[in-house]
Design a protein around this motif. Structure first.
Motif, PDB file in Angstrom:
ATOM      1  N   GLU A  25       0.826  -1.209   0.000  1.00 25.54           N
ATOM      2  CA  GLU A  25       0.000   0.000   0.000  1.00 25.54           C
ATOM      3  C   GLU A  25       0.864   1.265   0.000  1.00 25.54           C
ATOM      4  OE1 GLU A  25      -3.348  -0.487   2.533  1.00 25.54           O
ATOM      5  OE2 GLU A  25      -3.890   1.639   2.452  1.00 25.54           O
ATOM      6  N   THR A  37      -6.888   1.159  -1.312  1.00 23.86           N
ATOM      7  CA  THR A  37      -6.678   1.138   0.138  1.00 23.86           C
ATOM      8  C   THR A  37      -6.926  -0.270   0.690  1.00 23.86           C
ATOM      9  OG1 THR A  37      -8.977   1.798   0.431  1.00 23.86           O
ATOM     10  CG2 THR A  37      -7.345   3.556   0.519  1.00 23.86           C
TER      11      THR A  37
ATOM     12  N   PHE B  47      -8.054  -5.834  -1.795  1.00 19.85           N
ATOM     13  CA  PHE B  47      -7.967  -4.395  -1.544  1.00 19.85           C
ATOM     14  C   PHE B  47      -9.235  -3.715  -2.013  1.00 19.85           C
ATOM     15  CE2 PHE B  47      -6.898  -3.892  -5.990  1.00 19.85           C
ATOM     16  CZ  PHE B  47      -6.061  -4.968  -6.278  1.00 19.85           C
TER      17      PHE B  47
END
Lengths: 85, 85
Positions: A25, A37, B47
């Motif tokens: 990330e 995210t 994600f």
């Protein structure tokens, strides 16, 4: 007996620290990705299971997860039985 | 903009040696598992992607695979866009 394809996803339980995901990330803005995210890294396994039916194949795959592939203290596993070959 | 959940499975291409999978397979008889073959080990990532629609979310996730998560020389990646949160 038929042969079933199993896909297993082993992922860290929510709340368990995931340094690999956090590192990915952190790298994203430098590569030009925005709006991504909550990266979590895990493992996946595919194998063929010989069983009488899909339920038996699932039971074997789940037992295999609990005994060998996942650490149930910190990891969840998600078993998918795909197709009868 | 909506937020989509992405699941990515990164696996070795067919024909690429998989020592981790082979080691797991060799351990199975000692643990009492029979009829499990062709074990292949890979990685999985989850994600959240901010995007206008599912197609844009898929495009972002695929680009992310090709640039960061997978080595396209030896690995395939499979992108699944799950839900709009």
């Amino acid at each position: 007996m038929a042969v079933f394809s199993a896909v297993v996803e082993v992922r860290l339980r929510p709340g368990i620290a995931d340094p690999q995901g956090a590192t990915i990330e952190r790298a994203l803005p430098a590569l030009g990705f925005s709006g991504v995210t909550g990266v979590r890294a895990g493992k996946s396994f595919r194998f063929a299971v010989q069983a009488r039916d899909a339920a038996e194949a699932r039971a074997t795959a789940t037992a295999l997860c609990d005994r060998l592939l996942a650490n149930p203290v910190i990891e969840d596993s998600l078993v998918t039985i795909l197709t009868e070959d």
